[in-house]
Design a protein around this motif. Structure first.
Motif, PDB file in Angstrom:
ATOM      1  N   GLY A   1      -3.235   0.902  -4.402  1.00  0.00           N
ATOM      2  CA  GLY A   1      -2.720   1.268  -3.077  1.00  0.00           C
ATOM      3  C   GLY A   1      -3.823   1.283  -2.029  1.00  0.00           C
ATOM      4  O   GLY A   1      -3.619   0.889  -0.880  1.00  0.00           O
ATOM      5  N   THR A   2      -5.008   1.724  -2.434  1.00  0.00           N
ATOM      6  CA  THR A   2      -6.163   1.739  -1.525  1.00  0.00           C
ATOM      7  C   THR A   2      -6.680   0.321  -1.268  1.00  0.00           C
ATOM      8  O   THR A   2      -6.999  -0.032  -0.125  1.00  0.00           O
ATOM      9  CB  THR A   2      -7.274   2.633  -2.114  1.00  0.00           C
ATOM     10  OG1 THR A   2      -6.755   3.956  -2.279  1.00  0.00           O
ATOM     11  CG2 THR A   2      -8.498   2.674  -1.209  1.00  0.00           C
ATOM     12  N   GLU A  38      -4.928  -2.329  -1.269  1.00  0.00           N
ATOM     13  CA  GLU A  38      -3.975  -3.021  -0.380  1.00  0.00           C
ATOM     14  C   GLU A  38      -4.266  -2.694   1.096  1.00  0.00           C
ATOM     15  O   GLU A  38      -4.038  -3.534   1.967  1.00  0.00           O
ATOM     16  CB  GLU A  38      -2.534  -2.658  -0.713  1.00  0.00           C
ATOM     17  CG  GLU A  38      -2.117  -2.870  -2.176  1.00  0.00           C
ATOM     18  CD  GLU A  38      -2.045  -4.317  -2.639  1.00  0.00           C
ATOM     19  OE1 GLU A  38      -2.610  -5.195  -1.958  1.00  0.00           O
ATOM     20  OE2 GLU A  38      -1.440  -4.573  -3.698  1.00  0.00           O
ATOM     21  N   LEU A  39      -4.780  -1.495   1.364  1.00  0.00           N
ATOM     22  CA  LEU A  39      -5.174  -1.176   2.748  1.00  0.00           C
ATOM     23  C   LEU A  39      -6.314  -2.098   3.197  1.00  0.00           C
ATOM     24  O   LEU A  39      -6.362  -2.525   4.355  1.00  0.00           O
ATOM     25  CB  LEU A  39      -5.618   0.290   2.859  1.00  0.00           C
ATOM     26  CG  LEU A  39      -4.519   1.351   2.823  1.00  0.00           C
ATOM     27  CD1 LEU A  39      -5.148   2.742   2.849  1.00  0.00           C
ATOM     28  CD2 LEU A  39      -3.559   1.195   4.003  1.00  0.00           C
ATOM     29  N   SER A  97       0.821  -1.202   0.000  1.00  0.00           N
ATOM     30  CA  SER A  97       0.000   0.000   0.000  1.00  0.00           C
ATOM     31  C   SER A  97       0.864   1.264   0.000  1.00  0.00           C
ATOM     32  O   SER A  97       0.682   2.164  -0.814  1.00  0.00           O
ATOM     33  CB  SER A  97      -0.916  -0.007   1.219  1.00  0.00           C
ATOM     34  OG  SER A  97      -1.693   1.162   1.211  1.00  0.00           O
TER      35      SER A  97
END
Ligand code: FE2
Lengths: 190, 85
Positions: free
Chosen positions: A62-63, A65-66, A39
């Motif tokens: 990236g979002t 992965e959060l 992320s």
């Protein structure tokens, strides 16, 4: 800006208390190829991407992965929350317990804390996107090792979902790389 | 968590996952009209399912993206990691 949604991306269930399995799975929380590293890597690389599609895909993956970090946390939390001291000792999780009790902390499978040296942000979009594709393959491989180590079919189900996501992310980063390459060729960049 | 609530939540999870997948695909294929139409269809269904869920079980989103009519229900448990599916 980020908005929190009070739900998981994928339903998490564990069959029974299993601190030994948690000790391995926590590497996808705070390990070198884990979800925190993924992320933060993508969310920090997006600023130096030259085309809008690459800025979008790094922001969105990236979002996601959060959300995966939250799934891994939910797995570890549920695997250790009811563990007795005896079970924790037998699982070799006593060192972790000494520092963190049953709380969540960013470590790999042998207890090393997360470090920013796991990730890079090179400023060169080709180099960064190749790193991202490699990162997705390393995460996929880690989930395969964890699936081999898992003795809980419910946990394995969530690990399979997470493994599959890495395959999709690899595909999307490859497409973004092609788009960036086309853009740079058209600009005769060097 | 009762069965009816769990089913509605799972429906939202499935719809949102479909939307997420189409979103990532569209990021690298922004001119794909078929994917765009599918995305808008799923997005509409997701909006309705969320409205339905929130009317009974409280807000799914913070910071003003979900209403909280008669009481501040955002603080209510279970939080996502506490739900047994
Ligand atoms: Fe990923």
């Amino acid at each position: 800006m980020w908005i929190y949604e009070k739900k998981l991306e994928y339903p998490v269930r564990v069959s029974s208390t299993n601190p030994a399995l948690a000790k391995n799975i926590i590497t996808q929380y705070g390990g070198p190829d884990g979800e925190l590293a993924a992320s933060l890597r993508y969310l920090t690389q997006r600023y130096s991407m030259p085309i809008p599609q690459a800025k979008a895909i790094l922001t969105d993956i990236g979002t996601e992965e959060l959300a995966h970090m939250e799934i891994v946390a939910a797995l570890v939390y549920n695997l250790i929350k009811d563990a007795s001291i005896e079970q924790i000792k037998r699982a070799g999780l006593d060192g972790y317990y000494a520092d963190h009790d049953r709380a969540l902390y960013f470590v790999n499978a042998v207890g090393n804390p997360w470090t920013a040296t796991y990730i890079q942000s090179k400023g060169d979009p080709i180099a960064d996107l190749y790193e991202d594709m490699a990162a997705e393959q390393k995460a996929r491989a880690t989930y395969e090792y964890l699936i081999q180590l898992s003795d809980d079919p419910d946990v394995t189900d969530a690990l399979r979902f997470l493994r599959e996501r890495e395959v999709v992310h690899f595909q999307r980063f490859g497409e973004a790389l092609n788009l960036v390459q086309d853009y740079m060729d058209s600009k005769k960049f060097f | 968590m009762d069965g009816q609530r769990l089913n509605l939540l799972k429906k939202i999870m499935a719809l949102e996952f479909t939307a997420l997948e189409l979103n990532l695909y569209l990021d690298t294929h922004p001119n794909d009209q078929r994917a765009l139409a599918e995305f808008n269809e799923v997005s509409q269904a997701l909006l309705l399912a969320k409205k339905d869920y929130e009317a009974y079980y409280g807000p799914l989103l913070n910071y003003g993206f979900s209403p909280s009519h008669n009481a501040w229900r955002w603080v209510e448990e279970p939080w996502p990691w506490e739900i047994s599916f």
